[in-house]
Design a protein around this motif. Structure first.
Motif, PDB file in Angstrom:
ATOM      1  N   ARG A  67     -11.348  -5.743  15.529  1.00 21.54           N
ATOM      2  CA  ARG A  67      -9.956  -5.817  15.107  1.00 21.54           C
ATOM      3  C   ARG A  67      -9.901  -6.142  13.610  1.00 21.54           C
ATOM      4  NH1 ARG A  67     -10.197  -3.793  19.227  1.00 21.54           N
ATOM      5  NH2 ARG A  67      -9.562  -4.542  21.288  1.00 21.54           N
ATOM      6  N   ILE A  68      -9.166  -5.332  12.859  1.00 19.72           N
ATOM      7  CA  ILE A  68      -8.937  -5.577  11.436  1.00 19.72           C
ATOM      8  C   ILE A  68      -7.438  -5.746  11.280  1.00 19.72           C
ATOM      9  CG2 ILE A  68      -9.210  -4.666   9.106  1.00 19.72           C
ATOM     10  CD1 ILE A  68     -11.589  -3.019  10.209  1.00 19.72           C
ATOM     11  N   VAL A  69      -7.001  -6.973  11.043  1.00 20.17           N
ATOM     12  CA  VAL A  69      -5.589  -7.320  11.184  1.00 20.17           C
ATOM     13  C   VAL A  69      -5.115  -8.097   9.954  1.00 20.17           C
ATOM     14  CG1 VAL A  69      -3.903  -8.544  12.592  1.00 20.17           C
ATOM     15  CG2 VAL A  69      -5.867  -7.472  13.693  1.00 20.17           C
ATOM     16  N   GLY A  70      -3.998  -7.679   9.370  1.00 19.05           N
ATOM     17  CA  GLY A  70      -3.349  -8.458   8.326  1.00 19.05           C
ATOM     18  C   GLY A  70      -4.180  -8.666   7.091  1.00 19.05           C
ATOM     19  N   VAL A  80      -4.556  -2.780  12.143  1.00 19.47           N
ATOM     20  CA  VAL A  80      -3.117  -2.975  12.297  1.00 19.47           C
ATOM     21  C   VAL A  80      -2.570  -3.972  11.283  1.00 19.47           C
ATOM     22  CG1 VAL A  80      -3.504  -4.709  14.093  1.00 19.47           C
ATOM     23  CG2 VAL A  80      -1.292  -3.600  13.956  1.00 19.47           C
ATOM     24  N   GLY A  81      -1.421  -3.629  10.693  1.00 20.12           N
ATOM     25  CA  GLY A  81      -0.715  -4.560   9.825  1.00 20.12           C
ATOM     26  C   GLY A  81      -1.394  -4.869   8.527  1.00 20.12           C
ATOM     27  N   ASN A  82      -2.170  -3.933   7.996  1.00 16.72           N
ATOM     28  CA  ASN A  82      -2.878  -4.143   6.734  1.00 16.72           C
ATOM     29  C   ASN A  82      -2.143  -3.456   5.587  1.00 16.72           C
ATOM     30  OD1 ASN A  82      -5.536  -5.317   7.905  1.00 16.72           O
ATOM     31  ND2 ASN A  82      -5.214  -3.432   9.066  1.00 16.72           N
ATOM     32  N   SER A  83      -2.487  -3.863   4.375  1.00 16.70           N
ATOM     33  CA  SER A  83      -1.921  -3.264   3.173  1.00 16.70           C
ATOM     34  C   SER A  83      -3.044  -2.661   2.339  1.00 16.70           C
ATOM     35  CB  SER A  83      -1.170  -4.330   2.355  1.00 16.70           C
ATOM     36  OG  SER A  83      -0.719  -3.789   1.132  1.00 16.70           O
ATOM     37  N   PHE A  84      -2.900  -1.361   2.004  1.00 15.51           N
ATOM     38  CA  PHE A  84      -3.875  -0.647   1.189  1.00 15.51           C
ATOM     39  C   PHE A  84      -3.182  -0.239  -0.109  1.00 15.51           C
ATOM     40  CE2 PHE A  84      -4.952  -0.132   5.585  1.00 15.51           C
ATOM     41  CZ  PHE A  84      -6.332  -0.108   5.668  1.00 15.51           C
TER      42      PHE A  84
END
Length: 426
Positions: A206-209, A237-241
Motif C-alpha cells: 500500500r502506497i498511501v498519502g 491511493v491519495g498521493n500527490s505527484f
C-alpha cells in the motif's frame, strides 16, 4: 515556502477510498527501553562517519531513536525483525556510500519493522556517480511500515548502466522471494534520480498519502522481474505527484493494481511516451479511478487486458485517454483541453461509455491521424455509448468530433448508440 513546507501544511484528499493518512509526525524520543544512536557514539555533527554507531544501536535494541543532527552514513544499515527506528524530524542522514546498488536501510527477510521520520539525503550533486537506494526492502520481509520520511537526491550513474537511484526499492532475495504486506505512508520523495519508488516484486503493498516531486522517471514504477509477473495486489491511493515524468507506470504482468484518488501533474510540454498512468501490454486487472491528471503526452494510456478506467479528470494532455489492448471498461471520465485527441480507442472488446470530452483538439493543425475528439480504430466486439463531445470555443480548429470506422467488421460487431456532439455554450 518550499515544496516540502507546502506539502506539510495541507491535507491530502484520498479520493475513492475513505482512508485517513497521518501527515509528517513530530517524532519524540519514546520512553522505556528505547536507545539513542548517540548512546553508541554517533555524533550527528555532519562530519563524523556514524555508520558503525547506527549498526551497533540496531543490533542492540528493538527500539532505536535518532535525535536531531546531521549524520554521515557510508555503509548500509541492516535492520532486524520486530524493530522500530524513529528519526526526529530534524534528523538528516547523509548517504555517502561508494558502494553500488546499496540501500541506507536494508530490510531483508524481516518482519514487524517500522521506520519513521527524518530525512535521507543521497546528495546526488555531490555524488553524481553513486548508485544507491534510500531504503531497500527485500526477500520475504513482511508487516513493514515506512512512515513520514523525506527521501531525496538518491543518486544513480545511469550513463554507466547502473540501475539504482530509487527512494524505496522492493527487490528479491537470493531465493527469488519478494516482500509482502508493506505500507508506505505519509512519505515525501523529491528528485531521486531513477524512480521515487521501484517495485520489482511484491504482494499486498500500500502506497498511501505520499508526495512525489520532480521525479526524473516515474513516481511509482511497478516493474516485475519476469514477464509472468511478480507483482500483485498493489494499492496506490491519495498521493500527490508534482512534475514527474510519469506518475504510475505498470509494466510486464503486474496485476490486481488500484490507482485511485491521486493528483498527478506531469510536465505541460512532455517528452514522448510520458503518462500520468500507463499500463503495459502484459499487465491485467488494473483499476484507475478518481484521479486528477494534468499534462503528459497521455493522461491515461491503457494496454493489456481487463482494466477499469472510471471517474478520472484529465486536463491539458497531448492525448487524454489512449486505450489499447482487450476487454477494458472506460466510463465516466472527463477529458478537457487535449491537444491532439481526447479519447483514442484502439482496443478489442472495449466498453467506452458516458465519457465527456470538452474542448479537445487544441492545435491549429492537429495530427491528421487523430483529427477528432473521439477516434475509434477497427477492432471486434465493442460498445460505444452515451459519450458527450462538447465544444464552446468561439473559433475551434477544424476537426470531426467523432471518427468511426466504416468497414463491415466494425459495424457488425460494435454497438454504437447515443453519442452526442454539443457545440456552443449550454
Amino acid at each position: 515556502m518550499n515544496l516540502r513546507d507546502i506539502w506539510k501544511s495541507r491535507g491530502l484528499m484520498l479520493g475513492c477510498f475513505a482512508l485517513l493518512t497521518p501527515m509528517m509526525a513530530t517524532a519524540q524520543k519514546p520512553s522505556g527501553d528505547t536507545v539513542s544512536v548517540k548512546d553508541f557514539g554517533a555524533k550527528g555533527d555532519g562530519a563524523t562517519d556514524d555508520s558503525n554507531a547506527f549498526q551497533k544501536a540496531i543490533e542492540t535494541a528493538s527500539d532505536v531513536f535518532v535525535p536531531k543532527g546531521t549524520y554521515i552514513i557510508t555503509k548500509g544499515i541492516e535492520l532486524q525483525s520486530n524493530q522500530k527506528v524513529t528519526l526526529s524530524p530534524a534528523a538528516v542522514l547523509k548517504w555517502r556510500s561508494k558502494l553500488k546498488a546499496k540501500g541506507l536501510f536494508y530490510i531483508t527477510d524481516k518482519e514487524n519493522v517500522v521506520v519513521e521520520g527524518g530525512t535521507i539525503d543521497g546528495e546526488h550533486d555531490a555524488n553524481p556517480t553513486g548508485t544507491l537506494n534510500g531504503i531497500w526492502i527485500r526477500g520475504t520481509s513482511h508487516r513493514v511500515t515506512i512512515k513520514d520520511i523525506f527521501i531525496k537526491e538518491i543518486p544513480s550513474d545511469i550513463e554507466r548502466g547502473y540501475h539504482a537511484g530509487d527512494g524505496i526499492y522492493f527487490g528479491k532475495s537470493k531465493e527469488g522471494k519478494f516482500p509482502h504486506d508493506v505500507l508506505v505512508t505519509g512519505c515525501y520523495f523529491e528528485n531521486n534520480i531513477r524512480n521515487q519508488i521501484s517495485i520489482t516484486g511484491g504482494q499486498h503493498i500500500r502506497i498511501v498519502g505520499c508526495s512525489f516531486a520532480n521525479g526524473r522517471n516515474s513516481g511509482v514504477d511497478l516493474e516485475p522481474n519476469t514477464l509472468n509477473g511478480d507483482i500483485e495486489d498493489i494499492t496506490i491511493v491519495g498521493n500527490s505527484f508534482n512534475n514527474t515524468k510519469n506518475g504510475v507506470d505498470i509494466t510486464k504482468a503486474a496485476h490486481a493494481v488500484v490507482v485511485s484518488g491521486n493528483t498527478i501533474r506531469c510536465p505541460i510540454n512532455p517528452a514522448p511516451g510520458t503518462c500520468g498512468v500507463r499500463m503495459g501490454p502484459a499487465a491485467f486487472d488494473v483499476t484507475v479511478c478518481g484521479n486528477s491528471i494534468y499534462g503528459a503526452q497521455a493522461g491515461v494510456k491503457m494496454n493489456g487486458r481487463n482494466a477499469v478506467v472510471t471517474g478520472n479528470r484529465i486536463y491539458s494532455s497531448t492525448r487524454g485517454l489512449w486505450v489499447e489492448g482487450w476487454g477494458h471498461v472506460v466510463t465516466g471520465n472527463l477529458v478537457e483541453g487535449a491537444v491532439e485527441v481526447g479519447l483514442m480507442v484502439d482496443a478489442e472488446g472495449a466498453n467506452v461509455s458516458n465519457n465527456t470530452l470538452y474542448n479537445c483538439v487544441t492545435k491549429d493543425s492537429p495530427d491528421n491521424k487523430f483529427r477528432a475528439s473521439l477516434f475509434v480504430k477497427t477492432h471486434l466486439n465493442g460498445i460505444l455509448s452515451g459519450n458527450l463531445i462538447r465544444d464552446d470555443r468561439p473559433n475551434p480548429p477544424p476537426m470531426t468530433p467523432i471518427v468511426l470506422p466504416t468497414d463491415a467488421q466494425f459495424t457488425s460487431t460494435w454497438k454504437v448508440s447515443n453519442n452526442h456532439f454539443a457545440k456552443g455554450k449550454e
